[in-house]
Design a protein around this motif. Structure first.
Motif, short mmCIF file in Angstrom:
data_model
loop_
_atom_site.label_atom_id
_atom_site.label_comp_id
_atom_site.label_asym_id
_atom_site.label_seq_id
_atom_site.Cartn_x
_atom_site.Cartn_y
_atom_site.Cartn_z
N GLY A 227 -36.75 -36.42 -32.19
CA GLY A 227 -38.18 -36.73 -32.19
C GLY A 227 -38.82 -36.66 -33.55
O GLY A 227 -38.13 -36.60 -34.58
N ALA A 228 -40.14 -36.68 -33.55
CA ALA A 228 -40.88 -36.68 -34.82
C ALA A 228 -42.13 -35.81 -34.70
O ALA A 228 -42.69 -35.64 -33.61
N LEU A 229 -42.51 -35.25 -35.85
CA LEU A 229 -43.68 -34.37 -35.91
C LEU A 229 -44.48 -34.73 -37.15
O LEU A 229 -43.91 -35.10 -38.16
N ALA A 230 -45.79 -34.58 -37.07
CA ALA A 230 -46.59 -34.76 -38.28
C ALA A 230 -47.83 -33.89 -38.23
O ALA A 230 -48.49 -33.78 -37.18
N TYR A 231 -48.17 -33.28 -39.35
CA TYR A 231 -49.37 -32.46 -39.46
C TYR A 231 -50.53 -33.36 -39.89
O TYR A 231 -50.36 -34.23 -40.75
N LEU A 232 -51.70 -33.15 -39.29
CA LEU A 232 -52.83 -34.04 -39.57
C LEU A 232 -53.95 -33.36 -40.35
O LEU A 232 -54.88 -34.01 -40.81
N GLY A 233 -53.89 -32.03 -40.49
CA GLY A 233 -55.01 -31.29 -41.06
C GLY A 233 -55.80 -30.67 -39.94
O GLY A 233 -55.60 -30.99 -38.75
N ALA A 234 -56.73 -29.74 -40.30
CA ALA A 234 -57.60 -29.06 -39.33
C ALA A 234 -56.80 -28.41 -38.21
O ALA A 234 -57.23 -28.42 -37.04
#
Ligand code: FAD
Ligand code: NAD
Length: 451
Positions: free
Chosen positions: A383-390
């Motif tokens: 799978g995949a993960l991403a941080y967006l902030g806040a």
């Protein structure tokens, strides 16, 4: 001086190029009692890239996510393991040698006994029986004028303090100018080009710094900081399903990052760039965007050593993205050269996950003496993960084709943290990242111009 090096003890010589996800994973898993192992890389550390976007603003310290190559090499005590801090400049596949240019006086480390040292700036030929190419890729500017001169990349650890320094200097200069001055506005503008995960995560981390730290000591100035994220395609993070990408876009906009979709940067000058937005099938709108800091994250291209080798092999003709490999990760057209990670074209995305699994597969083949008779490589997508902030992240966690979790938000952010901790390949680094995160719960980020 060009000397030739070979360890001649009856064992085959395996030479690894690169100390990234592919090279270090291969080094960790290869059985050094069966082969003489030599690792060549100009970079004397492994870099845990997934947390690189967290370092420019000091959410995580730069030293927490790098690990010296020697820390991995010293664990290989059952045979000959050498590390050359050197750049491979040429692969001669007819002679089975790699020409290297040394960066350091200290060459053979780990448990190496037989190998000789090379002085700084000297060249040497290293003989191989098997070559594992894992040199990765380099930032691509697509030849857009001005990017190299005025933009900054975020690919290696040394890029991180450069971004921080420029941003701090701009804040300092802007603080001396009156409100409403266009120069003040320019200095406080950060443009991130590329809406892939590198660009999105970097923009999110910068906005976190502004909202959580800068706002506390320079509140009015913090409000004027404007981050732009520019993406040529109609969506950001296109490796995720549309439900998650729309969520990501909403989060970015809520945190006041200005998103420019269907917008391609075509030219960069010292203080501004030109962006072209597609408004209809036939029409584009041109906009001039002044910036104080420009971060260029539009993906990667093959390195010169790879493109040179491609030109030398008829079976590789026309390959633009890297070395074409077969189902056993062997470079097409060569008998004893393998490619893993971002420099290999195996029909998979250029990710750490892929590089790591390719290295694990290949070491199994080597350790079991199944070269030429092994089962093909099969990739298992987690799978995949991403941080967006806040404190929000998106995740799509899978086991091959099976969906295990899809989500976005605060809980996903904690899942993101746990999974990243588990992915870190050394306990030292894991410990340091955990303590950086813990520190952040009580104190501001370390945001030093210089050390
Ligand atoms: P690299 O890890 O880049 O290593 C290449 C090595 O080769 C380096 O040590 C380099 O110094 C060395 N080298 C270069 N030239 C030479 C030469 N001539 N001779 C010898 N050695 C040489 N992927 C994920 O799966 N998840 C993520 O969350 C993620 N986040 C990322 C965040 C950022 C900011 C970036 C930039 C990438 C991220 N990636 C992520 C992608 C991932 O980092 C790459 O796919 C991965 O590093 C590829 O591994 P590699 O070994 O092929 O190359
Ligand atoms: P990328 O190739 O994924 O994204 C680059 C983006 O830039 C693309 O969306 C492209 O359309 C855009 N672009 C290209 N030229 C442009 C221009 N002139 N103007 C505006 N936009 C332009 O690059 P990346 O984000 O650096 O990622 C590289 C690799 O590393 C990918 O395989 C990615 O999956 C992986 N990675 C993964 C993570 C993660 O899983 N969290 C984080 C970072 C990187």
């Amino acid at each position: 001086t060009l000397s030739s090096y070979v360890t001649d003890n009856g064992k085959k010589n395996v030479v690894i190029l690169g100390s990234g996800w592919g090279g270090i994973s291969f080094l960790q898993h290869i059985d050094e009692s069966k082969y003489n192992v030599t690792l060549i890389s100009p970079r004397p550390h492994f870099l845990f890239t997934p947390l690189l976007p967290s370092t420019p603003v000091g959410t995580v310290d730069e030293k927490s996510i790098i690990e010296p190559v020697v820390n991995f090499a010293v664990k290989k005590t059952k045979g000959n393991v050498s590390y050359y801090e050197a750049q491979a400049t040429k692969i001669d596949h007819k002679q089975n040698t790699v020409t290297i240019k040394s960066f350091s006086h200290v060459n053979h480390l780990g448990s190496s006994k037989g190998s000789e040292s090379i002085k700084k700036n000297d060249s040497a030929d290293i003989k191989y029986d098997y070559l594992i190419s894992a040199v990765g890729a380099e930032p691509n500017t697509f030849g857009i004028p001005g990017v190299e001169e005025h933009g900054m990349f975020l690919k290696e650890i040394e890029h991180s303090p450069k971004i921080r320094k420029q941003f701090i200097e701009n804040i300092e200069k802007a603080n001396l100018l009156p409100k409403g001055d266009p120069e003040r506005k320019r200095l406080l503008t950060i443009v991130v080009v590329g809406g892939g995960p590198t660009g999105v995560e970097t923009a999110g981390e910068l906005q976190d710094y502004v909202d959580q730290d800068l706002k506390k000591f320079l509140p009015s100035l913090a409000e004027e900081v404007q981050i732009h994220l520019i993406e040529a395609m109609p969506v950001i993070l296109n490796m995720f399903e549309s439900k998650l990408t729309s969520y990501a876009q909403k989060v970015l906009e809520q945190t006041s990052i200005k998103l420019h979709l269907k917008t391609a940067v075509s030219k960069v000058e010292e203080k501004h760039l030109i962006a072209k937005t597609k408004v209809s099938e036939t029409e584009t709108k041109e906009e001039l965007i002044p910036f104080g800091t420009l971060i260029w994250a539009t993906g990667n291209k093959p390195r010169a050593i790879v493109t040179d080798l491609i030109k030398d092999i008829p079976e590789q003709e026309g390959s633009r993205r890297g070395l074409l490999v077969d189902e056993h990760l062997k470079v097409k057209g060569l008998d004893n050269v393998y490619a893993i990670g971002d420099n290999a074209v195996a029909g998979l995305a250029p990710t750490a996950q892929v590089a790591h699994q390719e290295a694990e597969y290949l070491t199994k083949v080597f350790n079991k003496n199944q070269i030429g008779s092994a089962k093909p490589f099969k990739y298992l997508h987690y799978g995949a993960l991403a941080y967006l902030g806040a404190e929000k992240a998106i995740a799509n966690i899978t086991y091959g084709k099976k969906q295990l979790y899809t989500g976005g938000g605060l809980i996903t952010f904690y899942i993101w943290r746990c999974l990243y901790l588990s992915m870190i390949i050394s306990w030292r680094s894991r410990f340091k990242v955990m303590s950086d995160w813990l520190k952040l719960a009580f104190f501001k980020r370390d945001f030093f111009k210089e050390l």
